[in-house]
Design a protein around this motif. Structure first.
Motif, short mmCIF file in Angstrom:
data_model
loop_
_atom_site.label_atom_id
_atom_site.label_comp_id
_atom_site.label_asym_id
_atom_site.label_seq_id
_atom_site.Cartn_x
_atom_site.Cartn_y
_atom_site.Cartn_z
N TYR A 121 -5.70 -1.15 3.43
CA TYR A 121 -4.88 -0.07 3.98
C TYR A 121 -5.01 1.20 3.14
O TYR A 121 -4.98 2.32 3.67
N ARG A 122 -5.13 1.04 1.82
CA ARG A 122 -5.26 2.23 0.96
C ARG A 122 -6.51 3.02 1.33
O ARG A 122 -6.49 4.26 1.36
N ALA B 183 0.83 -1.21 0.00
CA ALA B 183 0.00 0.00 0.00
C ALA B 183 0.86 1.25 0.00
O ALA B 183 0.57 2.23 -0.69
N LEU B 184 1.97 1.22 0.76
CA LEU B 184 2.89 2.36 0.73
C LEU B 184 3.51 2.52 -0.65
O LEU B 184 3.67 3.65 -1.16
N ILE C 13 0.71 7.59 11.38
CA ILE C 13 -0.29 7.21 10.38
C ILE C 13 -0.76 5.77 10.57
O ILE C 13 -1.97 5.50 10.53
N LEU C 14 0.19 4.84 10.78
CA LEU C 14 -0.19 3.42 10.87
C LEU C 14 -1.23 3.14 11.95
O LEU C 14 -2.22 2.44 11.68
N SER D 128 3.53 5.62 -3.37
CA SER D 128 4.86 6.22 -3.47
C SER D 128 4.96 7.12 -4.70
O SER D 128 4.27 6.94 -5.70
N ASN D 129 5.88 8.09 -4.62
CA ASN D 129 6.16 8.96 -5.77
C ASN D 129 7.20 8.35 -6.69
O ASN D 129 7.49 8.92 -7.75
N MET D 130 7.80 7.25 -6.29
CA MET D 130 8.80 6.58 -7.13
C MET D 130 8.09 5.69 -8.14
O MET D 130 7.37 4.75 -7.75
N PRO D 131 8.25 5.94 -9.45
CA PRO D 131 7.50 5.17 -10.46
C PRO D 131 7.73 3.66 -10.39
O PRO D 131 6.79 2.88 -10.54
#
Length: 373
Positions: free
Chosen positions: A256-257, A187-188, A286-287, A192-195
């Motif tokens: 989780y999303r 889910a993280l 957050i968790l 993520s911003n990493m493609p």
């Protein structure tokens, strides 16, 4: 002009009176809840007539005319249920073909599971956060070592002899325990911003969430060995465990999303204002809120996975349902006891799922930080 000789009037409260008889008591409850109008009265009468028609013969078949004692089919002589069948096959239904002298290892694994799951209730608050996660992650491997026996110097018991309801319970627990943190990582990755991380996470989530679990079992049995080095013999039960863990992770990632989307942006901004790093914000701020928001869906997903373990019979693993079906085909029990067998399996599963529901409700109550009046 006021006459000073007149005595002042003193307020004298009257004694409280009981509520009217027509609004309290069993008759009032029946009138308000079951016979409130002609339509409700007709529905109530129909339901009561149906229950009176069904329940007495059902109880007679289940209890009054049932056979409880004996060891063979010839002991079932009445017209009721033959619970002798369940009693005679109880060991296989719960433990599979595990050797009699080694059954204590299954019992020990189940006791350890109960200890690990109940640890938040008895561990001191200062140790709870440190030990709970470690105990949960380590438990599946400890249980496998106990059941297998080789690492602990015990008699080796092949996974071909594992089975019964204990296998359903242990396999589902191990898959849920490892699938939940893996799903959180997926889910993280999806957020993520990493493609690269986002693409891999999306592919994994959509694949394991979109493919039926039966197809995954077959793929795990046939295709998964192709990913291991040549000559490596991976146990079938281990492959099923991997498949179930990934299946659970795919569903949990979406759970989780949904929880992430319920967290307001102010939580991230407040954590950044305090100078917390990404992982500190994720794990400490957050968790806990995501788990609190997602608890009903986490329970639903866990129950779904637990019930899906009955599909193991398709690939030849003798869990409780396949053991019951095997018992029904035994030449010594050809009396047609399918109703008793399936009813027993259904009741056992219902008890477990209801217990999980109660535990989840208790956890929700403990995590509830709302200010309800």
């Amino acid at each position: 002009m006021m006459n000073n000789s007149t005595p002042a009037r003193v307020f004298e409260p009257k004694p409280s009176q009981p509520a009217p008889v027509s609004t309290t008591g069993p008759l009032a409850w029946l009138r308000n809840n079951l016979f409130d109008g002609p339509v409700n009265s007709a529905i109530t009468v129909i339901i009561l007539a149906f229950l009176l028609w069904v329940i007495p013969p059902l109880l007679d078949w289940l209890l009054w005319s049932a056979d409880f004692s004996g060891t063979t089919q010839s002991d079932c002589t009445s017209a009721g249920a033959c619970w002798v069948f369940i009693q005679a096959w109880s060991q296989q239904l719960f433990y599979g073909s595990f050797p009699d002298a080694e059954l204590w290892r299954i019992n020990l694994s189940l006791i350890l599971l109960a200890v690990v799951l109940s640890s938040p209730y008895w561990l001191p608050h200062t140790l709870r956060n440190r030990l709970d996660l470690a105990m949960l992650v380590v438990y599946p491997f400890v249980a496998i070592a106990i059941l297998d026996g080789r690492l602990l110097g015990l008699e080796y018991v092949s996974t071909d002899f594992w089975g019964g309801f204990s296998l359903n319970l242990l396999l589902a627990s191990a898959s849920i325990i490892l699938g939940m943190p893996l799903g959180f990582l997926w889910a993280l990755g999806r957020r993520s911003n990493m493609p690269m991380a986002r693409s891999i996470s999306v592919i994994l989530i959509e694949f394991f969430r979109g493919v039926p679990v039966l197809a995954l079992f077959f793929m795990g049995s046939v295709m998964l060995p192709l990913f291991f080095p040549e000559g490596t013999n991976v146990d079938k039960l281990l492959r099923v465990w991997i498949v179930l863990t990934l299946f659970m992770a795919g569903y949990m990632a979406e759970v989780y999303r949904g929880g992430f989307q319920a967290i307001p942006a102010g939580q991230y901004e407040a954590s950044a204002a305090l100078g917390l790093s990404y992982w500190q914000t994720t794990l400490l701020v957050i968790l806990p809120q995501v788990i609190k928001v997602s608890m009903p869906n986490i329970l639903a997903t866990s129950i779904m996975l637990f019930k899906n373990t009955t599909f193991l019979l398709i690939i030849g693993i003798f869990e409780v349902l396949s053991t019951a079906q095997t018992a029904l085909t035994n030449s010594n029990w050809l009396g047609g006891y399918a109703t008793e067998a399936y009813l027993f399996v259904g009741v056992v599963y219902w008890i477990c799922c209801f217990g999980m529901s109660r535990v989840a409700a208790n956890i929700e109550k403990k995590l509830d930080t709302s200010h309800k009046s």
